[in-house]
Design an enzyme around this catalytic site. Sequence first.
Site, short mmCIF file in Angstrom:
data_model
loop_
_atom_site.label_atom_id
_atom_site.label_comp_id
_atom_site.label_asym_id
_atom_site.label_seq_id
_atom_site.Cartn_x
_atom_site.Cartn_y
_atom_site.Cartn_z
N ASP A 68 -23.72 4.59 20.71
CA ASP A 68 -23.56 4.68 22.16
C ASP A 68 -24.70 5.47 22.80
O ASP A 68 -25.25 5.08 23.83
CB ASP A 68 -22.20 5.34 22.48
CG ASP A 68 -21.95 5.48 23.97
OD1 ASP A 68 -21.94 4.46 24.66
OD2 ASP A 68 -21.78 6.63 24.43
N HIS A 77 -13.11 5.56 31.15
CA HIS A 77 -13.66 6.12 32.38
C HIS A 77 -13.62 7.65 32.33
O HIS A 77 -12.69 8.24 31.80
CB HIS A 77 -12.86 5.65 33.60
CG HIS A 77 -13.01 4.18 33.86
ND1 HIS A 77 -12.06 3.45 34.53
CD2 HIS A 77 -13.99 3.31 33.54
CE1 HIS A 77 -12.46 2.19 34.62
NE2 HIS A 77 -13.63 2.10 34.02
#
Length: 1092
Positions: A257, A751
């Site tokens: 990531d 989120h």
Amino acid sequence: MSAKAISEQTGKEFLFKHLCTSAALQNRFRYANVSADTDWARLTQEHPWLLTERLVVKPDQLIKRRGKLGLVGVDLDLQGVREWLKSRLMKETTVGKAKGVLRNFLVEPFVPHTQEEEYYVCIYATREGDHVLFHHEGGVDIGDVDAKAQRLMVAVDDKLREDQVREELLTHVPEDKKEVLSSFLVGLFNLYEDLYFTYLEINPLVVNKDGVYVLDMAAKIDATADYICKAKWGDVEFPPPFGREAYPEEAYIADLDAKSGASLKLTLLNPRGRIWTMVAGGGASVVYSDTICDLGGVDELANYGEYSGAPSEQQTYDYAKTILSLMTREKHPQGKVLIVGGSIANFTNVAATFKGIVRAIKDYQGPLKEHEVTIFVRRGGPNYQEGLRVMGEVGKTTGIPIHVFGTETHMTAIVGMALGHRPIPNQPPMDAHTANFLLNASSGPMTPAATRTASFSEPRSPTEVSPAKKPKAGPPPAKATTLFRKQTKAIIWGMQTRAVQGMMDFDYVCSRDEPSVAAMVYPFTGDHKQKFYWGHKEILLPVYKNMADATKKHPEVDVLISFASLRSAFDSTMEAMQFPQIRTISIIAEGIPEAQTRKMIKVADEKGVTIIGPATVGGIKPGCFKIGNTGGMLDNILASKLYRPGSVAYVSRSGGMSNELNNIISRTTDGVYEGVAIGGDRYPGSTFMDHVLRYQDTPGVEMIVVLGEIGGTEEYRICQGIIEGRITKPVVCWCIGTCATMFSSEVQFGHAGACANQASETALAKNQALRDAGAYVPKSFDELGNVIRTVYDELVANGTIVPAQEVPPPTVPMDYSWARELGLIRKPASFMTSICDERGQELIYAGMPITEVFKEEMGLGGVLGLLWFQRRLPRYACQFIEMCLMVTADHGPAVSGAHNTIVCARAGKDLISSLTSGLLTIGDRFGGALDAAAKQFSKAFDSGMLPMEFVNKMKKDGKLIMGIGHRVKSVNNPDMRVQILKDFVKQHFTSTQLLDYALDVEKITTSKKPNLILNVDGFIGVAFVDLLRTCGGFTRDEADEFVEIGALNGIFVLGRSMGFIGHYLDQKRLKQGLYRHPWDDISYVLPEHMSM
């Protein structure tokens, strides 16, 4: 995510390193970390105070209320600490619902003190500013600190002052301690700001006659600020919540990531579980987890995770193989299910990501069948039909049961199928193919087309546009109710050509008169024009280096769509808000530090600017305007009827889920009037309520849909608006994240803002509050579409909504590149290559990955074999190639090529020009004899000609024998380069027939003249023919073809290039001036009549 908890040791390290205060801070850096691997002798050597002082020991694993849980050992000596740890270290314990192993402990000096010397302090961030809580009583029995503590809110961009602290926080503190505490608290607040903390709690904080002691500390920092704070933070390790182990696979995905522009997340909840997920999108991943838990799968849910942001095929493969590896380690008696789900993508190429998943499935097909894994797939978005096709195909070829569904199936329906709650349809209905939408030949209203290469974005004359007025002093200007109209014009910050073309195609199908994009701003190039399509025609769009020029030349623009990176988004947005004409800004970037976002919000509120984002895809107003990639590609725009307005407006956090709402609303109502994704950060630029109130005041909106989320309290403002009558239109609302309360340990969802810090922030609490207030709240996300349909049907029945007649939109040609991606067209390639492929994750030489090249230690000869001959040559062949390069690297400055290079270098030319000058001299007379020698000797040998016959024939034909002869070397003065090569070839080559033939020729020529030896060019030429013919890698025809096409001359060119470059660098290093050939070395021979 942004706010991440750090260990107490890390927090104290930051505090002791960077706190600036006049208060005497005691026990700096006096802490020791203890784990099962601790060497106590070494520990006491590094921390000698452990042997002399009374000590405190406690676990450092993000556990709250350790004192009340009996997890703090107080006033012990070192032996007492070790005894205390025996019953706790590496032992399982329960904290609340979480079970975990106590692995890490912190040992610190014990500080004797009285209750009156204990204080409590906490600083935490909210949208409006940072709250400082202080209470004159601290410790384990502090109770409800929110109700007791003195509170001071420091607005965004304001500073905390000592006089404020004394007046508002220290009212119950003895006078003799106020100065010390006020200095410490101001220093602590400055540290909190400078190091981008989002939460910092000290309890207790002890203040006595010796100074200030920080006993227990808990903190979170904004992990997205790493690029700002790296120098001060160093390498921060973020521990997992207590009750969840840190797995290496999680670290591997986190590393992927960090190296990717996409988003890749993985949290292992129960590695032995039978339900595994691989979900695209931060919002969708939460919805799938909710649905699994709603259907009773919470105890079997193995993982939470997401992949989004257009990861490449290779990145998706790496992510998928990690999941498949984990789920095929332990068998489950009921078999296992893998849910590959997602909402409708806005810009991710679904086929590309699915191809990565398919590769992983093929690699793991054996273990997947052995563990009885069934796979359920549901996805939509760009090229999703091809993605579903390849997923279905791999199921047939591998024998793994794979069930695939597209946008015709409700997003979470596959969860019910996977868990046995609903039947699996045999042949699910498929929506029309992308091509059918885009190449539709239906006659519709045509948008007026501009002439070819016209520009809609040329500055207009002053009579057409009134100049922007300077704002007058006074109260902040009100934010607009209507953000987008059919005439809205935008500036795009960033070179996002695909997004701009998507906006223009949307404008075209909406029958706009002109494109919505007026210009682009890209600071990294000069002003220029960029070509785009408006329907069938090409137009030019201006690109400016700065916002000032763009706004000056396009005063009609009032929207900025910023594709700036997370590092530059803050500065570019703050700059844009200095131009009064900009009324709406959409910030796409994810990962902007929260402190910067709050500063942007403050300035936007002061100037009356509406911010959508950060971390958003944007928003869409059907028939008018769309932001960037919102709504996906044209097939989805048309399928969801986003080219004309409906009666339903929605607001969501998630970009992917906003597209899912487009789909749901288009299937259950007359369509979307407007939709906005406010973004997944904790502090979005505009809130749910901001947009709900806009919709309430917009005449065309008849009902409102809100997709809320766990975390924050914004949804309660909607409740209040409904109860107070400010919101009168029907509101359908659902908050995702209901599964969070079912997990034993805290899970941070995709989120940044999706995390509940108190009970009121949970999705369950908010859904109930909305239901009580009068909003329409479904029982689950599965039922959201049904509730929307029911409310819409009621509005139609009572006449509030009168559905309009459908009008087909104009057609837009499909881009060539996308048509090719879909396999709709074919075109012969302009180039063909068979030696190298750089398109994937790893460079490939003739089918061999570059990592393998190095792993096998193939060397330069091996690489040359792959790239020139498309073969993996034997080791001796690679060595021979390298030796040829070494012996041909240079032959002094006098040869013609080196001479030319030197003259060129001394004329001040650059490296490439000088090298080229030398290379251009290579030919039959200099260096180029390798090919010619190989051809001449091969032809003579292959025809059965004896060496003497060959020599006589060449003499008769008046031709030189290439590769024979040397200006300096002779039989009596042999060329050592040839001798070295000859020794190697005779030792390693399986056959040297042509070389032997050439050496026989040499005996004849040297008998006539001693310098007519087989020179280095000739030797390499004939030896290379032997190599190609006998190494086993080539047929006779292939070997002859390589000689014919000039491969052997390449050896000399490559080798001698090294020498030429050396001569160039040598001349530059020696600072040699312009070369002029001396007269006395030139024989001037002029015609006789000229000399007279």
